[in-house]
Design a protein around this motif. Structure first.
Motif, PDB file in Angstrom:
ATOM      1  N   ARG A 200       0.910  -1.351  -0.145  1.00  0.00           N
ATOM      2  CA  ARG A 200      -0.005  -0.102   0.001  1.00  0.00           C
ATOM      3  C   ARG A 200       0.952   1.284   0.005  1.00  0.00           C
ATOM      4  N   PRO A 201       1.031   1.965  -1.304  1.00  0.00           N
ATOM      5  CA  PRO A 201       1.880   3.071  -1.283  1.00  0.00           C
ATOM      6  C   PRO A 201       0.885   4.727  -1.103  1.00  0.00           C
ATOM      7  N   PRO A 202       1.555   5.608  -0.493  1.00  0.00           N
ATOM      8  CA  PRO A 202       0.673   6.895  -0.773  1.00  0.00           C
ATOM      9  C   PRO A 202       1.042   7.261  -2.242  1.00  0.00           C
ATOM     10  N   ARG A 203       0.933   8.470  -2.152  1.00  0.00           N
ATOM     11  CA  ARG A 203       0.968   9.180  -3.856  1.00  0.00           C
ATOM     12  C   ARG A 203       2.172   8.594  -4.170  1.00  0.00           C
ATOM     13  N   LEU A 204       1.931   8.156  -5.972  1.00  0.00           N
ATOM     14  CA  LEU A 204       3.011   7.710  -6.582  1.00  0.00           C
ATOM     15  C   LEU A 204       3.580   9.020  -7.361  1.00  0.00           C
ATOM     16  N   GLN A 205       5.013   8.522  -7.286  1.00  0.00           N
ATOM     17  CA  GLN A 205       5.757   9.536  -8.358  1.00  0.00           C
ATOM     18  C   GLN A 205       6.566   9.012  -9.235  1.00  0.00           C
ATOM     19  N   ASP A 206       6.657   9.562 -10.339  1.00  0.00           N
ATOM     20  CA  ASP A 206       7.591   8.993 -11.541  1.00  0.00           C
ATOM     21  C   ASP A 206       8.948   9.492 -11.337  1.00  0.00           C
ATOM     22  N   ARG A 207       9.737   8.919 -10.669  1.00  0.00           N
ATOM     23  CA  ARG A 207      11.222   9.554 -10.271  1.00  0.00           C
ATOM     24  C   ARG A 207      11.973   8.194  -9.922  1.00  0.00           C
ATOM     25  N   PRO A 208      13.326   8.257 -10.360  1.00  0.00           N
ATOM     26  CA  PRO A 208      14.311   7.097  -9.895  1.00  0.00           C
ATOM     27  C   PRO A 208      14.098   6.460  -8.609  1.00  0.00           C
TER      28      PRO A 208
END
Length: 210
Positions: A156-164
């Motif tokens: 269960r992750p919080p807000r997802l980011q597109d980053r390395p």
């Protein structure tokens, strides 16, 4: 290990495929459109299916050590898709006698952390008002898992980011990291792959965040 990834063209799914191949696993990526999968490799098999039929999906999971799911709604209009498609995956796994399954869900389905302040609790309430249909679908998915015979893990992750990815994140089995607001999709995939060899996560939800 021999792994199958469903939802392989999504943000988390692509990272699952990429990282699993880099770790030396054999990967079967289940996709509707192979052109949308930008990952290649000698140990990669691309299996075309729309997840509407457990019988057609069965060859993609038979003989595998585990299945990983990056399935998720792209927006409120997709509410209902995750639980429905996960039900197909569970049926195919049961028919093929494959038990290990790791899926991605969302942090707001987990318990409120004792370390969360007013800002975090308020943000959680707003997210439920805005994305209640999507979270309700994820809740149904998690209920399907709990009722199954699979050896599942929910990440269960919080807000997802597109980053390395960093490989450095907090993890709480059975809860959420306090004040955990962001995490990269790459690190969610890292946590999902790490869960495969961790018996502590079997039939458990795992919160991950920075």
């Amino acid at each position: 290990m021999r792994l199958t990834v469903v939802g392989a063209t999504g943000g988390v799914g692509r990272e699952l495929v990429r990282q699993a191949l880099a770790a030396g696993h054999e990967v079967t990526a289940v996709v509707r459109d192979p052109a949308r999968l930008p990952v290649t490799g000698d140990r990669l098999e691309v299996f075309r299916a729309d997840l509407s039929d457990a019988g057609r999906l069965r060859p993609a999971v038979a003989g595998r050590d585990a299945v990983l799911s990056g399935l998720g709604a792209r927006g409120r209009g997709d509410a209902g898709v995750t639980s429905r498609l996960t039900r197909t995956v569970l049926a195919a796994m049961a028919a093929a006698e494959v038990r290990r399954l790791v899926v991605v869900s969302a942090a707001p389905l987990g318990p409120v952390s004792d370390g969360d302040g007013l800002v975090d609790r308020g943000l959680r309430a707003v997210l439920w008002r805005v994305l209640g249909d999507v979270y309700g679908d994820l809740r149904r998915m998690e209920a399907e898992l709990a009722a199954s015979a699979a050896d599942w893990t929910v990440v269960r992750p919080p807000r997802l980011q597109d980053r390395p990815g960093t490989g450095r994140y907090r993890r709480v089995v059975g809860g959420n990291p306090p004040r955990g607001r962001f995490v990269a999709r790459a690190d969610v995939a890292h946590a999902m792959l790490a869960a495969l060899g961790d018996p502590e996560t079997v039939r458990q939800a795992v919160g991950v965040a920075y």
